[in-house]
Design a protein around this motif. Structure first.
Motif, mmCIF file in Angstrom:
data_model
loop_
_atom_site.group_PDB
_atom_site.id
_atom_site.type_symbol
_atom_site.label_atom_id
_atom_site.label_comp_id
_atom_site.label_asym_id
_atom_site.label_seq_id
_atom_site.Cartn_x
_atom_site.Cartn_y
_atom_site.Cartn_z
ATOM 1 N N LYS A 64 48.698 72.514 49.961
ATOM 2 C CA LYS A 64 50.149 72.389 49.906
ATOM 3 C C LYS A 64 50.766 72.528 51.300
ATOM 4 O O LYS A 64 50.462 73.442 52.050
ATOM 5 N N ARG A 65 51.676 71.612 51.586
ATOM 6 C CA ARG A 65 52.372 71.619 52.866
ATOM 7 C C ARG A 65 53.813 72.054 52.670
ATOM 8 O O ARG A 65 54.476 71.624 51.732
ATOM 9 N N MET A 66 54.309 72.929 53.557
ATOM 10 C CA MET A 66 55.721 73.270 53.579
ATOM 11 C C MET A 66 56.346 72.547 54.780
ATOM 12 O O MET A 66 55.923 72.744 55.923
ATOM 13 N N ARG A 67 57.315 71.709 54.520
ATOM 14 C CA ARG A 67 57.945 70.938 55.599
ATOM 15 C C ARG A 67 59.326 71.510 55.916
ATOM 16 O O ARG A 67 60.163 71.714 55.024
ATOM 17 N N LEU A 68 59.556 71.770 57.192
ATOM 18 C CA LEU A 68 60.839 72.291 57.666
ATOM 19 C C LEU A 68 61.608 71.157 58.333
ATOM 20 O O LEU A 68 61.104 70.519 59.270
ATOM 21 N N ASP A 69 62.806 70.918 57.869
ATOM 22 C CA ASP A 69 63.631 69.851 58.445
ATOM 23 C C ASP A 69 64.369 70.359 59.677
ATOM 24 O O ASP A 69 65.611 70.395 59.733
ATOM 25 N N ARG A 70 63.584 70.762 60.656
ATOM 26 C CA ARG A 70 64.151 71.235 61.919
ATOM 27 C C ARG A 70 63.306 70.671 63.059
ATOM 28 O O ARG A 70 62.117 70.965 63.165
ATOM 29 N N PRO A 71 63.900 69.852 63.920
ATOM 30 C CA PRO A 71 63.139 69.204 64.998
ATOM 31 C C PRO A 71 62.582 70.208 66.005
ATOM 32 O O PRO A 71 63.194 71.248 66.277
ATOM 33 N N TYR A 72 61.446 69.833 66.547
ATOM 34 C CA TYR A 72 60.733 70.679 67.511
ATOM 35 C C TYR A 72 60.410 69.836 68.741
ATOM 36 O O TYR A 72 60.219 68.611 68.645
ATOM 37 N N CYS A 73 60.361 70.464 69.902
ATOM 38 C CA CYS A 73 60.110 69.748 71.158
ATOM 39 C C CYS A 73 59.026 70.436 71.970
ATOM 40 O O CYS A 73 58.851 71.652 71.880
ATOM 41 N N ARG A 74 58.343 69.638 72.788
ATOM 42 C CA ARG A 74 57.491 70.195 73.824
ATOM 43 C C ARG A 74 58.163 69.941 75.164
ATOM 44 O O ARG A 74 58.515 68.797 75.490
ATOM 45 N N ILE A 75 58.359 71.001 75.929
ATOM 46 C CA ILE A 75 58.993 70.880 77.228
ATOM 47 C C ILE A 75 58.037 70.187 78.203
ATOM 48 O O ILE A 75 56.841 70.466 78.227
ATOM 49 N N ASP A 76 58.575 69.267 78.993
ATOM 50 C CA ASP A 76 57.820 68.689 80.096
ATOM 51 C C ASP A 76 57.865 69.696 81.236
ATOM 52 O O ASP A 76 58.875 69.829 81.926
ATOM 53 N N ARG A 77 56.789 70.445 81.413
ATOM 54 C CA ARG A 77 56.811 71.547 82.367
ATOM 55 C C ARG A 77 56.992 71.067 83.805
ATOM 56 O O ARG A 77 57.521 71.794 84.648
ATOM 57 N N PHE A 78 56.550 69.851 84.090
ATOM 58 C CA PHE A 78 56.722 69.306 85.434
ATOM 59 C C PHE A 78 58.188 68.943 85.676
ATOM 60 O O PHE A 78 58.755 69.237 86.729
ATOM 61 N N ALA A 79 58.805 68.306 84.682
ATOM 62 C CA ALA A 79 60.222 67.940 84.811
ATOM 63 C C ALA A 79 61.101 69.178 84.856
ATOM 64 O O ALA A 79 62.099 69.219 85.597
ATOM 65 N N LEU A 80 60.740 70.193 84.073
ATOM 66 C CA LEU A 80 61.545 71.415 84.071
ATOM 67 C C LEU A 80 61.497 72.084 85.438
ATOM 68 O O LEU A 80 62.531 72.511 85.967
ATOM 69 N N LYS A 81 60.325 72.150 86.026
ATOM 70 C CA LYS A 81 60.257 72.783 87.339
ATOM 71 C C LYS A 81 61.043 71.991 88.373
ATOM 72 O O LYS A 81 61.735 72.556 89.213
ATOM 73 N N LYS A 82 60.936 70.678 88.306
ATOM 74 C CA LYS A 82 61.699 69.854 89.246
ATOM 75 C C LYS A 82 63.196 70.081 89.082
ATOM 76 O O LYS A 82 63.936 70.179 90.067
#
Length: 607
Positions: A167-185
């Motif tokens: 059984k899967r529980m699905r959350l209707d909330r978007p998730y992101c992965r930060i671009d660590r290179f862009a963030l540092k720049k």
């Protein structure tokens, strides 16, 4: 008895926790590339003026030392550490163009390592806050310093409490992965960089060894730094404020061991960015059981041990979960995580379980592109009061004590600190002690401490749970309305949904809603844990969810007047003695002298 009744009635409110975060305040550091941005400059130490030299090595200037009391360079604010916390506060402080800010880190050119995962709506609050300082967090495939985004988030808690394994529980909330290179720049601007580290260790409040390497005075701090070249002599920096962002186990920020606190737990994770073989896949919309268009936040199932009794028992007692980020095509980031434990689960155990799980699901890894070893202390003591070194990020114990989430909390906290320091240093006669104390108060106001205490209990409760308890806990947690569970995961002023946890009344409401979602055994365990924790550990939980016991001690600046005493009383005595006609009329000489000398001082301090 009254307190016990309050505990048992209300403390249901407790709490939760969850998640995983791969955050460290100061992960291995380094810019996006070896080329600095136009607004960040690399300098050798110099005195007084800062012309753009463009050098990246540090050399002590004997002429400067001879002419300026052995000071090689000076600035308004010195940041120790060049991770997200250090670069964030440096960029913010320098955003108004009025402060000379220096980031000191001998390895500034190293890339940031962790994969930073964030909720999309939380990240948006950070973006908006930084935009108000004139700083755009941009870049990345999806813009906004984001390189991957998923519209939904999946969880798997099957195997207990009649929840089917698949059984899967699905959350209707978007998730992101930060671009660590862009963030540092994006955060590498508005400051100078010197490639050196501090060389001091705190041995008490505002006391350091080796002697003379770090000295505070009324107007600021003199600190010695060791250049990247180990053969170079230490160089000396003069600054008004020192901010330590070197991480959880800082050598400079003293922690408060007087106020009741619990020892930290540890989140341990082994992660790998991999390429998988899909030649025999019958459904290219998935990698094993994991949907490519969803981020998998939790997979707490243990069916991958395939009946191995000893391994299953071990996994039940020391649970780990899979965290999966599909990165497009046949690339994916997998991470096997121990949410929080004391002592920590071993990295090797996490790695072994990771690949055993993948093998069970038929996921064939053909290449490992990157490995990550995540170590996050959670909970523990807050910074001690009355110290001159200002901690930020892990150094200020800002990690969520029951989830490990950090980066959004850290970046939002940095904006509050920057505002305080900019305002204080803009005064004609800034008070450095007040600047640091007010900055700590901006991070850890009494209200924020109460909210943290609530989450700290959550971390302690989670550490007690076996895999069955964790499945039941999180299955109930994510059945709450989004504004309630989202607010708990935020845990920091200004982040999305945090307003639903900022008062004791709202935390109680959360708890009452949560307890009825839990399986009976988990609910009973939580109830008993609330009572036990409150009676045997400390009263911080009671303080966090009731109006009892008032607020925790404040970090607000308050001038200690003990050495001055009651000036009015002493002045009155002095005047009466002078007018006395008695044969003997006197008071201790030192008191009389103090009364005279402190008259003007007291007037200034009182204002």
């Amino acid at each position: 008895m009254r307190i016990l009744v309050i505990i048992t009635c209300t403390f249901t409110s407790l709490f939760c926790c969850f998640s995983h975060a791969f955050l460290a305040t100061s992960p291995p550091l380094g810019p996006i590339s070896s080329t600095s941005t136009s607004s960040t400059r690399y300098y050798p130490f110099r005195s007084k003026n800062f012309p753009a030299i463009g050098a990246s090595s540090l050399k002590s200037s004997s002429n400067a030392a001879d002419s300026n009391n052995n000071i090689d360079d000076s600035c308004d604010v010195l940041i120790l550490g060049g991770g997200p916390a250090g670069c964030a506060i440096a960029s913010l402080l320098g955003s108004n163009g009025k402060l000379d800010v220096v980031v000191a880190n001998k390895d500034f050119d190293k890339d940031w390592v962790p994969n930073y995962g964030v909720w999309k709506d939380e990240w948006q609050t950070v973006l908006d806050k930084y935009k108000s300082f004139g700083i755009e967090l941009d870049g990345g495939e999806f813009g906004r310093s984001v390189d991957r985004e998923w519209d939904v988030t999946d969880c798997y808690f099957g195997g207990s409490f009649d929840i089917p394994t698949e059984k899967r529980m699905r959350l209707d909330r978007p998730y992101c992965r930060i671009d660590r290179f862009a963030l540092k720049k994006s955060l590498t601007k508005n400051f100078r960089v010197v490639e050196a580290n501090h060389m001091s260790n705190a041995i008490g409040i505002n006391m350091y060894r080796p002697a003379g390497t770090l000295i505070h005075d009324e107007d600021g701090t003199t600190i010695q730094l060791q250049p990247k070249d180990a053969d170079s002599s230490p160089v000396t920096m003069r600054t008004k404020i020192v901010i330590d962002t070197t991480g959880h186990e800082t050598k400079l920020v003293m922690k408060d061991n007087i106020e009741p606190y619990t020892q930290p737990g540890f989140q341990i994770a082994y992660g790998a960015s991999v390429v998988v073989d899909e030649t025999e896949s019958t459904n290219l919309s998935k990698i094993g059981p994991y949907e490519k268009d969803a981020m998998t936040l939790f997979d707490y199932r243990t069916d991958h041990f395939d009946g191995n009794e000893s391994e299953t028992i071990k996994a039940n007692k020391a649970p780990t979960f899979m965290y999966a980020m599909p990165l497009g095509g046949n690339r994916v980031f997998f991470e096997e995580t121990s949410l929080v434990a004391r002592p920590a689960v071993s990295f090797q155990e996490c790695k072994d379980r990771c690949f055993k799980r993948l093998k069970h699901h038929g996921i064939v890894v053909t290449k490992i592109e990157e490995e990550e070893f995540c170590y996050i202390p959670m909970g523990g003591a807050l910074p001690a009061r009355d110290q001159r070194i200002l901690g930020l990020g892990g150094a200020a114990t800002m990690v969520h004590p029951s989830t490990g989430y950090h980066i959004c909390r850290c970046l939002m906290g940095a904006s509050s600190v920057a505002k305080v320091i900019q305002e204080e240093l803009a005064l004609e006669q800034p008070n450095i002690d007040r600047a640091v104390a007010s900055s700590y108060d901006a991070l850890w106001s009494p209200g924020n401490i109460r909210q943290r205490n609530f989450a700290t209990f959550g971390g302690e409760f989670l550490m007690k749970q076996n895999v069955v308890g964790l499945r039941g806990f999180f299955d109930g947690f994510f059945k709450l309305p989004l504004e309630l569970w989202g607010g708990f995961l935020a845990g920091w002023p200004g982040l999305a949904y945090n307003e639903n946890h900022e008062s004791w009344e709202k935390r109680i409401w959360f708890g009452l809603n949560f307890i009825v979602k839990l399986p009976l055994p988990v609910a009973a365990d939580m109830f008993l844990s609330i009572v036990s924790y409150s009676l045997t550990e400390n009263f911080s939980l009671i303080q966090s969810v009731t109006p009892l016991l008032g607020d925790p001690p404040s970090y607000k600046y308050k001038r200690n007047m003990d050495s001055i005493g009651d000036v009015a009383a002493k002045e009155e005595a002095v005047g009466m003695i002078r007018r006395s006609n008695a044969d003997v009329a006197e008071m201790p000489t030192e008191v009389a002298i103090t009364a005279e000398k402190t008259k003007d001082v007291a007037v200034v301090e009182s204002t």
